[in-house]
Design a protein around this motif. Structure first.
Motif, PDB file in Angstrom:
ATOM      1  N   PHE A  32       0.833  -1.203   0.000  1.00  0.00           N
ATOM      2  CA  PHE A  32       0.000   0.000   0.000  1.00  0.00           C
ATOM      3  C   PHE A  32       0.868   1.254   0.000  1.00  0.00           C
ATOM      4  O   PHE A  32       0.614   2.203  -0.752  1.00  0.00           O
ATOM      5  N   GLU A  33       1.901   1.236   0.817  1.00  0.00           N
ATOM      6  CA  GLU A  33       2.803   2.385   0.851  1.00  0.00           C
ATOM      7  C   GLU A  33       3.476   2.585  -0.501  1.00  0.00           C
ATOM      8  O   GLU A  33       3.649   3.721  -0.958  1.00  0.00           O
ATOM      9  N   ILE A  57       0.904   4.274  -2.806  1.00  0.00           N
ATOM     10  CA  ILE A  57       0.659   5.669  -2.428  1.00  0.00           C
ATOM     11  C   ILE A  57       1.863   6.541  -2.771  1.00  0.00           C
ATOM     12  O   ILE A  57       1.724   7.635  -3.349  1.00  0.00           O
ATOM     13  N   ARG A 106       2.052   9.716  -5.392  1.00  0.00           N
ATOM     14  CA  ARG A 106       2.486  11.057  -5.008  1.00  0.00           C
ATOM     15  C   ARG A 106       3.591  11.540  -5.940  1.00  0.00           C
ATOM     16  O   ARG A 106       3.652  12.711  -6.291  1.00  0.00           O
ATOM     17  N   SER A 145      -7.166  -0.094  -3.910  1.00  0.00           N
ATOM     18  CA  SER A 145      -7.427   0.907  -2.867  1.00  0.00           C
ATOM     19  C   SER A 145      -6.508   2.108  -3.052  1.00  0.00           C
ATOM     20  O   SER A 145      -6.901   3.240  -2.760  1.00  0.00           O
ATOM     21  N   THR A 159      -8.196   4.147  -5.561  1.00  0.00           N
ATOM     22  CA  THR A 159      -9.340   4.820  -4.944  1.00  0.00           C
ATOM     23  C   THR A 159      -8.889   6.080  -4.206  1.00  0.00           C
ATOM     24  O   THR A 159      -9.497   7.146  -4.331  1.00  0.00           O
ATOM     25  N   VAL A 160      -7.819   5.953  -3.463  1.00  0.00           N
ATOM     26  CA  VAL A 160      -7.280   7.116  -2.752  1.00  0.00           C
ATOM     27  C   VAL A 160      -6.925   8.222  -3.738  1.00  0.00           C
ATOM     28  O   VAL A 160      -7.258   9.392  -3.543  1.00  0.00           O
ATOM     29  N   ARG A 162      -8.145   8.748  -6.727  1.00  0.00           N
ATOM     30  CA  ARG A 162      -9.340   9.333  -7.329  1.00  0.00           C
ATOM     31  C   ARG A 162     -10.019  10.326  -6.397  1.00  0.00           C
ATOM     32  O   ARG A 162     -10.438  11.407  -6.811  1.00  0.00           O
ATOM     33  N   VAL A 163     -10.126   9.935  -5.118  1.00  0.00           N
ATOM     34  CA  VAL A 163     -10.782  10.833  -4.163  1.00  0.00           C
ATOM     35  C   VAL A 163      -9.950  12.098  -3.985  1.00  0.00           C
ATOM     36  O   VAL A 163     -10.484  13.214  -3.969  1.00  0.00           O
ATOM     37  N   ASP A 186      -0.075  16.276  -1.368  1.00  0.00           N
ATOM     38  CA  ASP A 186      -0.493  16.360   0.035  1.00  0.00           C
ATOM     39  C   ASP A 186      -1.889  15.777   0.227  1.00  0.00           C
ATOM     40  O   ASP A 186      -2.160  15.087   1.216  1.00  0.00           O
ATOM     41  N   ALA A 245      -1.715  12.007   0.439  1.00  0.00           N
ATOM     42  CA  ALA A 245      -1.272  11.517   1.743  1.00  0.00           C
ATOM     43  C   ALA A 245      -2.387  11.643   2.778  1.00  0.00           C
ATOM     44  O   ALA A 245      -2.647  10.717   3.561  1.00  0.00           O
ATOM     45  N   GLU A 246      -3.053  12.783   2.736  1.00  0.00           N
ATOM     46  CA  GLU A 246      -4.144  13.037   3.685  1.00  0.00           C
ATOM     47  C   GLU A 246      -5.268  12.014   3.519  1.00  0.00           C
ATOM     48  O   GLU A 246      -5.781  11.451   4.500  1.00  0.00           O
ATOM     49  N   THR A 247      -5.629  11.773   2.255  1.00  0.00           N
ATOM     50  CA  THR A 247      -6.717  10.836   1.967  1.00  0.00           C
ATOM     51  C   THR A 247      -6.337   9.412   2.366  1.00  0.00           C
ATOM     52  O   THR A 247      -7.160   8.664   2.908  1.00  0.00           O
ATOM     53  N   ALA A 248      -5.086   9.038   2.130  1.00  0.00           N
ATOM     54  CA  ALA A 248      -4.638   7.696   2.512  1.00  0.00           C
ATOM     55  C   ALA A 248      -4.722   7.518   4.027  1.00  0.00           C
ATOM     56  O   ALA A 248      -5.142   6.462   4.520  1.00  0.00           O
ATOM     57  N   THR A 249      -4.348   8.553   4.751  1.00  0.00           N
ATOM     58  CA  THR A 249      -4.439   8.479   6.206  1.00  0.00           C
ATOM     59  C   THR A 249      -5.887   8.274   6.648  1.00  0.00           C
ATOM     60  O   THR A 249      -6.170   7.455   7.528  1.00  0.00           O
ATOM     61  N   LEU A 268     -14.865   7.516   0.716  1.00  0.00           N
ATOM     62  CA  LEU A 268     -13.839   6.495   0.908  1.00  0.00           C
ATOM     63  C   LEU A 268     -14.425   5.181   1.405  1.00  0.00           C
ATOM     64  O   LEU A 268     -14.056   4.098   0.934  1.00  0.00           O
ATOM     65  N   THR A 313     -14.745  -1.862  -3.600  1.00  0.00           N
ATOM     66  CA  THR A 313     -13.527  -2.556  -4.030  1.00  0.00           C
ATOM     67  C   THR A 313     -13.461  -3.950  -3.410  1.00  0.00           C
ATOM     68  O   THR A 313     -13.171  -4.941  -4.091  1.00  0.00           O
ATOM     69  N   LEU A 337      -7.867  -6.352   3.498  1.00  0.00           N
ATOM     70  CA  LEU A 337      -7.681  -4.930   3.199  1.00  0.00           C
ATOM     71  C   LEU A 337      -7.233  -4.176   4.451  1.00  0.00           C
ATOM     72  O   LEU A 337      -6.328  -3.338   4.405  1.00  0.00           O
ATOM     73  N   ILE A 370      -3.606  -4.800   5.061  1.00  0.00           N
ATOM     74  CA  ILE A 370      -2.726  -4.094   4.122  1.00  0.00           C
ATOM     75  C   ILE A 370      -2.622  -2.613   4.465  1.00  0.00           C
ATOM     76  O   ILE A 370      -1.537  -2.040   4.536  1.00  0.00           O
ATOM     77  N   TRP A 425       0.527   0.379   6.778  1.00  0.00           N
ATOM     78  CA  TRP A 425       1.162   1.569   6.237  1.00  0.00           C
ATOM     79  C   TRP A 425       1.703   2.462   7.352  1.00  0.00           C
ATOM     80  O   TRP A 425       1.026   2.699   8.355  1.00  0.00           O
ATOM     81  N   ARG A 460       2.407   9.327   6.911  1.00  0.00           N
ATOM     82  CA  ARG A 460       2.610  10.313   5.836  1.00  0.00           C
ATOM     83  C   ARG A 460       3.914  10.033   5.114  1.00  0.00           C
ATOM     84  O   ARG A 460       4.956  10.498   5.526  1.00  0.00           O
TER      85      ARG A 460
END
Lengths: 191, 191
Positions: A78-79, A82, A86, A148, A151-152, A154-155, A171, A174-178, B144, B151, B180, B183, B187, B190
Motif C-alpha cells: 500500500f505504501e 501511495i 504522489r 485501494s 481509490t485514494v 481518485r478521491v 499532500d 497523503a491526507e486521503t490515505a491516512t 472512501l 472494491t 484490506l 494491508i 502503512w 505520511r
DNA sequence: TACGGTGATGTCGCAAGGTGACATCGATGG
DNA sequence: CCATCGATGTCACCTTGCGACATCACCGTA
C-alpha cells in the motif's frame, strides 16, 4: 487538402478538446474534429481507436511512470502504491492546471467519456496489481493494494480539481490515505 | 407481427443473453435480438437505452437493496458497507449461479460491456456514499468508505466466480475486508 | 533528372448503432 | 359502434467505425 501537416495527432487532440468544450461531446462529430484540424475523418480513426480516445492520450504515459515508481521501491504494497502516486502527482499534474480543469469538466459532462475514464483507471489498477504480483505478492493482496491506492488517488484528485482548493495533489493523496486507514482500521472484524 | 406479446422486456433480455453467449456481443445486432424476441428493433430501443443495457437490468434493484441495508444500520461506515454487501450477497447471489457465470463470461469478453459495468459499479458507489453522507458523515469519509467497500466486493466477487471456488460470497467478502485492513493498517503514515 | 518505393493521407462505400416522426393495431370505455 | 390511448411497427435519417483503393509527398538511387 494539404497533406503531411506536422503533428497530425496533436492537432486532432487539440481540435477535439476545443470542440468538446464548445459544444459538448455528443454535439461534436468526428468529421468536425478532423475538419478543424485540416484533416479527414478517416485519418482521425487511423490515429485514435474511437472518438473518445482523443481525450485520453496521456494515460499510457501515466501508466508507464506509475509502474516504474511502484517497481523502484521495496516498501509495503500500500505504501508503495501511495508513494508512487504522489510522485506521479508531482510530475504529471504540476503544470497546465487550467487545461486539466477543462478536460475534467468535459469528461464530467459526458457519460460516455466517464465510462472510458473508468476503463482507463481500471487498466491502470490492473497494471499496478501485475507489478506488485511480480514482486512476489499474493494475487489478492496485490489487487487490493492497487485498487485501494487508485481509490485514494481518485478521491484526492476529485478534491484537488474542485474549485477553491489550494492544497497540492501530493499532500491531498497523503491526507486521503491516512483517512482511509482510519476508516478501515476502525472496523471490528468479521462482521 | 403479433403485437402485445407479454413481458417484452424480459424476452428481449433473455434473447440478448442467449445471442451474446452464442456469438459474442459485437457479432450480435440489435435487430437480431429483437427478431429472436419476436419484436422490432425500435421496440428494443424504447425499453433499453442502448444495446448494452439489456445485460444490466438488475443493477437498479441491487442499488435499492444495498442503500436500504446501509441505511438500516448505525455501525461505523466501513462496517456498515461491508455488512450491507454481505446481506446483498445472500439475497441476490444465492441462486442461478450458472446464469451469473454466463453473464460474467459475456462481460469479460467485451471491453464495451466492461465499461458499462464499471459505470454501474460507480453509480452504486455514489449512491452508497450519498446514503452515508445523509447519516451525517463527512464527504470524504463517506466516499472512501463506499469506494473501498465496493472494491472489497469486486475482489471478493472475482474470487467467487472464478472456477474452482467453493466458499460463499458472503464469507469471501469478510475475508477480503480483513485482508484490506491488514494491508492498509501496515502503512507507516505520511509517506 | 527521372524513376520506383514507401508511408501517410484522401475518397468512397457500407454495416450497424441510435433516434425522430408517423402509421397501425389491440384493448378499453362510453 | 365509435373514440381514445398506449404499445408497437415502419420509414427515414445521421453518426460511428471500418475495409478497400487511389493519391500524394518524400527519399534514395542511377
Amino acid at each position: 487538402m494539404a497533406r503531411w501537416q506536422p503533428d497530425a495527432r496533436g492537432r486532432l487532440e487539440a481540435a477535439a478538446l476545443e470542440l468538446f468544450g464548445e459544444r459538448g461531446f455528443d454535439q461534436t462529430t468526428v468529421t468536425d474534429i478532423a475538419a478543424r484540424a485540416g484533416l479527414d475523418k478517416r485519418t482521425f480513426y487511423r490515429l485514435f481507436g474511437d472518438k473518445r480516445e482523443a481525450l485520453f492520450s496521456g494515460s499510457g504515459h501515466l501508466e508507464e511512470i506509475l509502474v516504474r515508481a511502484v517497481t523502484d521501491t521495496d516498501a509495503d504494497p500500500f505504501e508503495a502504491v501511495i508513494t508512487a502516486f504522489r510522485r506521479v502527482a508531482q510530475v504529471m499534474f504540476a503544470d497546465r492546471l487550467d487545461l486539466i480543469r477543462v478536460r475534467h469538466s468535459i469528461i464530467e459532462a459526458s457519460p460516455e467519456l466517464q465510462e472510458r475514464e473508468l476503463r482507463k483507471i481500471g487498466s491502470l489498477a490492473a497494471a499496478v496489481a501485475t507489478t506488485l504480483r511480480a514482486k512476489g505478492l499474493h494475487e489478492t493482496t496485490a489487487t487490493l493494494a492497487a485498487e485501494s491506492g487508485i481509490t485514494v488517488f481518485r478521491v484526492a484528485y476529485a478534491r484537488w480539481v474542485a474549485p477553491g482548493s489550494d492544497a497540492s495533489l501530493a499532500d491531498l493523496i497523503a491526507e486521503t490515505a491516512t483517512e482511509l486507514r482510519t476508516i478501515v482500521s476502525a472496523w471490528g472484524g468479521r462482521g
